[in-house]
Motif scaffolding. Sequence first.
Motif, PDB file in Angstrom:
ATOM      1  N   ILE A  13       4.264   6.098   3.962  1.00 33.76           N
ATOM      2  CA  ILE A  13       5.125   5.211   3.033  1.00 33.76           C
ATOM      3  C   ILE A  13       5.348   4.145   3.652  1.00 33.76           C
ATOM      4  CG2 ILE A  13       7.093   5.075   1.590  1.00 33.76           C
ATOM      5  CD1 ILE A  13       6.730   8.096   0.796  1.00 33.76           C
ATOM      6  N   ARG A  14       5.864   4.178   5.031  1.00 30.24           N
ATOM      7  CA  ARG A  14       6.482   3.182   5.796  1.00 30.24           C
ATOM      8  C   ARG A  14       5.255   2.149   5.839  1.00 30.24           C
ATOM      9  NH1 ARG A  14       8.358   6.596   9.549  1.00 30.24           N
ATOM     10  NH2 ARG A  14       7.091   5.847  11.114  1.00 30.24           N
ATOM     11  N   ASN A  15       4.292   2.776   6.362  1.00 31.34           N
ATOM     12  CA  ASN A  15       2.993   1.804   6.678  1.00 31.34           C
ATOM     13  C   ASN A  15       2.791   1.111   5.462  1.00 31.34           C
ATOM     14  OD1 ASN A  15       3.263   2.179   9.293  1.00 31.34           O
ATOM     15  ND2 ASN A  15       1.640   4.108   9.232  1.00 31.34           N
ATOM     16  N   GLY A  16       2.764   1.660   4.213  1.00 38.09           N
ATOM     17  CA  GLY A  16       2.052   1.195   3.112  1.00 38.09           C
ATOM     18  C   GLY A  16       2.915   0.151   2.491  1.00 38.09           C
ATOM     19  N   ILE A  17       4.111   0.250   2.717  1.00 45.46           N
ATOM     20  CA  ILE A  17       5.263  -0.734   2.619  1.00 45.46           C
ATOM     21  C   ILE A  17       5.180  -2.140   3.149  1.00 45.46           C
ATOM     22  CG2 ILE A  17       7.554  -1.358   2.170  1.00 45.46           C
ATOM     23  CD1 ILE A  17       8.350   1.597   1.258  1.00 45.46           C
ATOM     24  N   CYS A  18       4.957  -1.701   4.562  1.00 47.74           N
ATOM     25  CA  CYS A  18       4.834  -2.821   5.516  1.00 47.74           C
ATOM     26  C   CYS A  18       3.465  -3.467   5.358  1.00 47.74           C
ATOM     27  CB  CYS A  18       4.989  -2.144   7.103  1.00 47.74           C
ATOM     28  SG  CYS A  18       6.790  -1.584   7.281  1.00 47.74           S
ATOM     29  N   ASN A  19       2.436  -3.064   5.166  1.00 53.47           N
ATOM     30  CA  ASN A  19       0.983  -3.604   5.258  1.00 53.47           C
ATOM     31  C   ASN A  19       0.273  -3.922   4.060  1.00 53.47           C
ATOM     32  OD1 ASN A  19       1.246  -3.133   8.035  1.00 53.47           O
ATOM     33  ND2 ASN A  19       0.532  -0.901   7.961  1.00 53.47           N
ATOM     34  N   TYR A  20       0.966  -3.626   2.924  1.00 59.20           N
ATOM     35  CA  TYR A  20       0.016  -3.719   1.642  1.00 59.20           C
ATOM     36  C   TYR A  20       1.214  -4.672   0.770  1.00 59.20           C
ATOM     37  CZ  TYR A  20      -2.953  -0.492   3.635  1.00 59.20           C
ATOM     38  OH  TYR A  20      -3.940   0.156   4.230  1.00 59.20           O
ATOM     39  N   PHE A  21       2.043  -5.359   1.348  1.00 54.83           N
ATOM     40  CA  PHE A  21       2.953  -6.040   0.265  1.00 54.83           C
ATOM     41  C   PHE A  21       2.970  -7.685   1.097  1.00 54.83           C
ATOM     42  CE2 PHE A  21       6.936  -8.125  -1.391  1.00 54.83           C
ATOM     43  CZ  PHE A  21       6.520  -8.074  -2.742  1.00 54.83           C
ATOM     44  N   PRO A  22       2.849  -8.787   0.533  1.00 50.79           N
ATOM     45  CA  PRO A  22       2.859  -9.890   1.044  1.00 50.79           C
ATOM     46  C   PRO A  22       4.345 -10.487   1.445  1.00 50.79           C
ATOM     47  CG  PRO A  22       2.645 -10.226  -1.107  1.00 50.79           C
ATOM     48  CD  PRO A  22       2.512  -8.827  -0.850  1.00 50.79           C
ATOM     49  N   TRP A  23       4.910  -9.903   2.489  1.00 50.92           N
ATOM     50  CA  TRP A  23       6.266  -9.914   2.756  1.00 50.92           C
ATOM     51  C   TRP A  23       6.574 -11.590   3.042  1.00 50.92           C
ATOM     52  CZ3 TRP A  23       9.765  -6.904   0.833  1.00 50.92           C
ATOM     53  CH2 TRP A  23       9.363  -5.701   0.686  1.00 50.92           C
ATOM     54  N   ASN A  24       5.491 -11.970   3.755  1.00 51.54           N
ATOM     55  CA  ASN A  24       5.756 -13.325   4.558  1.00 51.54           C
ATOM     56  C   ASN A  24       5.551 -14.484   3.436  1.00 51.54           C
ATOM     57  OD1 ASN A  24       5.923 -12.524   6.939  1.00 51.54           O
ATOM     58  ND2 ASN A  24       3.864 -13.005   7.836  1.00 51.54           N
ATOM     59  N   GLU A  25       4.840 -14.061   2.408  1.00 51.24           N
ATOM     60  CA  GLU A  25       4.747 -15.098   1.249  1.00 51.24           C
ATOM     61  C   GLU A  25       6.066 -15.364   0.390  1.00 51.24           C
ATOM     62  OE1 GLU A  25       1.317 -14.295  -1.346  1.00 51.24           O
ATOM     63  OE2 GLU A  25       0.215 -14.104   0.435  1.00 51.24           O
ATOM     64  N   ILE A  26       6.993 -14.258   0.645  1.00 48.70           N
ATOM     65  CA  ILE A  26       8.360 -14.309  -0.356  1.00 48.70           C
ATOM     66  C   ILE A  26       9.479 -14.696   0.481  1.00 48.70           C
ATOM     67  CG2 ILE A  26       7.241 -13.087  -2.314  1.00 48.70           C
ATOM     68  CD1 ILE A  26       8.941 -10.546  -1.352  1.00 48.70           C
ATOM     69  N   GLY A  27       9.021 -14.657   1.988  1.00 43.24           N
ATOM     70  CA  GLY A  27      10.140 -15.385   2.842  1.00 43.24           C
ATOM     71  C   GLY A  27      10.836 -14.296   3.619  1.00 43.24           C
ATOM     72  N   PHE A  28       9.976 -13.083   3.881  1.00 42.59           N
ATOM     73  CA  PHE A  28      10.413 -12.055   4.787  1.00 42.59           C
ATOM     74  C   PHE A  28       9.545 -11.540   5.799  1.00 42.59           C
ATOM     75  CE2 PHE A  28      12.949 -11.570   0.780  1.00 42.59           C
ATOM     76  CZ  PHE A  28      14.152 -10.981   1.182  1.00 42.59           C
TER      77      PHE A  28
END
Length: 264
Positions: A13-28
């Motif tokens: 779950i941790r890896n999925g959240i970290c790797n499969y969501f474009p965090w940088n694009e929304i400022g994180f």
Amino acid sequence: MYTLLVVDDETKIRNGICNYFPWNEIGFEIVGQAKNGKQALDIVLKQHVDVVLSDIKMPVMSGIELAQELFSRAIKVKVVFLTGYKEFDYAQKALLYGVKSYIIKPTKYEELLETFTRIKDELDRERQQELAIPLPLAPDVSIQPPEAPADLPVEEQGYHEKKIAAIKAHIMEGYKDVTLEEVASLFHMNLYYLSKYFKKWTGQNFSQYVISVKMEKAAELLKDISYKSYEIGSAVGYDNAKNFSRAFKLYFGKSPREFRDSPH
């Protein structure tokens, strides 16, 4: 870019959240992962974290216990819970500890996007408010630092003076490698707020103060002729001897060699 810590006892779950969501694009920016609340707390105490995205049920320390610990220590970090439907009532107890939102498992892209877009807007507003704090005009800092704002209660003035003293003490101890980012993380302060806060209570920019500490230490070391100039430069954080000499002359009006020959 705001910093995010992901906490879940399930690696997948941790890896999925970290790797499969474009965090940088929304400022994180993800600055760490933890498998329980205890690990997460250790990370938050060591570095600056804006938001914690945490599971609730975990071994060693649960998400609720983590939120309670952060709240009791007055650590300024936003907490978002990952929760199953059966845990939702339990999760609501965390409202007492300032939890910002809940994301229902299994995590959906749209819900992550909506929640963290809202949190980024909150962080942006808070940053703007911090940067808008009115600052007094800086006096001649070579004479004395500015007096604390007269309209503050004595107790509050004392608190800020002690905090500034602690920040200065840390700089004096680690002047060679100290950075604004490191001090902000250590004292759990927003990077931009710390810069304004330091200027407000000392009359100096943070970088100016660090340079003054480095230069005064260099001047002290130059009195010992057993040290070469480049060794002193390295000791105060300058790997390039020319950069050290340039900074020293800008501060004292003399090169290190000239200062050594005529220190007064």
